[in-house]
Design an enzyme around this catalytic site. Structure first.
Site, short mmCIF file in Angstrom:
data_model
loop_
_atom_site.label_atom_id
_atom_site.label_comp_id
_atom_site.label_asym_id
_atom_site.label_seq_id
_atom_site.Cartn_x
_atom_site.Cartn_y
_atom_site.Cartn_z
N PHE A 50 91.94 46.07 38.38
CA PHE A 50 91.82 45.55 39.73
C PHE A 50 91.68 44.13 39.86
O PHE A 50 90.79 43.42 40.26
CB PHE A 50 90.09 45.94 40.00
CG PHE A 50 89.49 47.44 40.02
CD1 PHE A 50 90.56 48.35 40.68
CD2 PHE A 50 88.64 47.78 39.22
CE1 PHE A 50 90.19 49.70 40.64
CE2 PHE A 50 88.54 49.35 39.22
CZ PHE A 50 89.35 50.11 39.79
N GLU B 100 80.93 32.42 42.14
CA GLU B 100 81.69 33.57 42.80
C GLU B 100 80.78 34.20 43.65
O GLU B 100 81.24 34.76 44.53
CB GLU B 100 82.17 34.19 41.53
CG GLU B 100 83.04 35.44 41.98
CD GLU B 100 83.53 36.22 40.66
OE1 GLU B 100 83.83 37.65 40.98
OE2 GLU B 100 83.73 35.93 39.33
N ARG B 101 79.79 34.60 43.08
CA ARG B 101 78.73 35.39 44.23
C ARG B 101 78.27 34.68 45.22
O ARG B 101 78.13 35.29 46.41
CB ARG B 101 77.42 35.67 43.40
CG ARG B 101 77.79 36.75 42.54
CD ARG B 101 76.73 37.22 41.36
NE ARG B 101 77.27 38.08 40.57
CZ ARG B 101 76.93 38.24 39.28
NH1 ARG B 101 75.77 37.59 38.77
NH2 ARG B 101 77.34 39.13 38.37
N LEU C 114 80.65 49.25 69.05
CA LEU C 114 80.51 48.54 70.17
C LEU C 114 81.95 48.63 70.95
O LEU C 114 81.89 48.46 72.26
CB LEU C 114 79.88 47.15 69.94
CG LEU C 114 78.47 46.96 69.64
CD1 LEU C 114 78.20 45.72 69.41
CD2 LEU C 114 77.73 47.68 70.79
N GLY D 17 83.18 41.47 41.88
CA GLY D 17 82.51 40.37 41.41
C GLY D 17 80.80 40.85 41.23
O GLY D 17 80.19 39.77 41.50
#
Ligand code: FAD
Length: 388
Positions: A158, A243-244, A338, A364
């Site tokens: 990944f 990163e978060r 919508l 992450g």
């Protein structure tokens, strides 16, 4: 403009970035989404414009700007509606390059960081493995010291920019018996013998080359070790805060964009003799979503401010990613609704956004892992300290 955080200079930067993206990126995005490849020329253009150097020192060609320039960079990338393109850019600039800047020595900075800022070299960060990503300490890739080299064996998966990058920032065990204290970080040239990568076919982020990578007796110079041997785990954890937050900011920005688009649509679309933005049920849903997005945005800005001041905001950044990605998924789901049937077609932006957004609670650090980390801090009063 939120003047608590953004100055006039920030806003001028935002305007010029918007212009640049509209002219240089938007015309190519559909092609890159279809082909799963981002052409090289755009990396070079980003480099020339200084976008990869926003947060990096001037001595390597960077601009050394405050974190709100990064926030603007991330927000505007979300608005062109290609989660994959945005990911390729920020994974290079804020995953791979963060390690080069913080742990790389002068040679590594000259050989890898400077050309990364210039857009001449593309990087990726390789932590996750096929046997498990959440359990970082359980990684199996090894780097065995042999004279003045290390020999890498194992596999990663990944990995964003995993096929087309020029170098790889790789976490591997130099001392497997020491668990998380035995992990180290290396920079590895793509051309080194023994590296192979396979592109993965994904639900979303389709412009981005996510790859599985194998290391088969890959011999690298010992000087490609970054920072101290055995300190890889704390380095990784330390950078997770940024990163978060990056993923939290991305989430509020794409949710805001989805909402803006849906509100525009509602003002045009007619049903039962009036535009659908007159239906109370829909108005109240929009009001609720706008409130959620605004709360995320304000929270994320305040965390960005603290991170920029040097605070170690691991708890708040984890909360940012947990809540912002959850809210973004929910908002995008309802914005697609919508648009009725049109929301489900590729002619309108919501379908791609819906696919791309789903990665938020996974990549992450999954939401489950974030809840685990946050509960340790909130319930057990555990304190995480930055690596020294
Ligand atoms: C498109 C994409 C791009 C990515 N880019 C990168 C990259 O550039 N570099 C990189 O290193 N990685 C990257 N990742 C990997 C990503 O960070 C991992 O997928 C993620 O950390 C989860 O690891 P995993 O997939 O192995 O899931 P697993 O760890 O196998 O988890 C499977 C499920 O079990 C849950 N789980 C696991 N442990 C616990 C627990 N203790 N308590 C409760 N639930 C638990 C998880 O939350 C998840 O729902 C990327 C992933 C994707 C899909």
């Amino acid at each position: 403009m939120n003047s608590m955080y953004f100055t006039e200079e920030h806003e001028l930067f935002r305007e010029s970035l918007q212009e640049f993206l509209k002219k240089e990126v938007v015309p190519h995005v559909d092609k890159w989404e279809k082909e799963g490849t981002i052409e090289r020329f755009i990396w070079k253009k980003f480099g020339e414009m200084g976008y990869f150097g926003i947060a990096y020192p001037e001595q390597y060609g960077g601009l050394g700007l405050d974190l709100f320039y990064t926030v603007i960079f991330l927000e505007e990338l979300q608005k062109i509606n290609s989660g994959g393109f945005a990911a390729a850019m920020w994974a290079h600039a804020y995953l791979a390059m963060t390690h080069l800047n913080k742990e790389g020595d002068e040679r590594i900075k000259q050989e890898y960081l400077a050309p990364s800022i210039a857009g001449e070299k593309i990087g990726c960060l390789c932590i996750t493995e096929p046997f498990g990503g959440s359990d970082v300490a359980g990684m199996r890739t090894t780097a065995v010291k042999d004279g003045d080299t290390y020999v890498l064996n194992g596999s990663k998966t990944f990995i964003t920019n995993g096929v087309y990058s020029d170098y790889l920032v790789v976490a591997a065990k130099t001392n497997p018996e020491l668990g998380n204290k035995g992990i180290s970080i290396f920079v590895v040239d793509r051309e080194t013998t023994g590296i192979s990568s396979t592109k993965l076919d994904k639900l979303g982020w389709r412009a981005s080359d996510t790859a599985e990578i194998a290391f088969d007796n890959v011999v690298i110079p010992a000087e490609n070790l970054m920072g101290e041997e055995g300190k890889g785990f704390p380095y990784i954890m330390q950078h997770f805060a940024l990163e978060r937050l990056v993923m939290g900011v991305n989430a509020h920005a794409r949710a805001a964009y989805a909402l803006e688009y849906a509100i525009g649509y509602m003002g045009e679309r007619q049903a039962f003799g009036r535009t659908i933005d007159k239906f109370q049920a829909l108005r109240h849903k929009v009001a609720e979503m706008a409130s959620e997005v605004e709360m995320c945005k304000e929270f994320n800005y305040s965390i960005a401010k603290r991170l920029d001041q040097g605070d170690y905001v691991v708890k708040e950044a984890s909360m940012s990613k947990l809540m912002s990605t959850k809210i973004a998924d929910d908002v995008i789901y309802h914005c697609l609704q919508l648009l009725g049937g049109y929301g489900y077609t590729e002619e309108y932006p919501l379908a791609r956004m819906f696919r791309d957004s789903r990665l938020g609670p996974i990549g992450g650090g999954t939401s489950e892992i974030l809840r685990e980390i946050i509960s340790k801090m909130v319930i057990d009063k555990k304190e995480y300290k930055p690596a020294t």
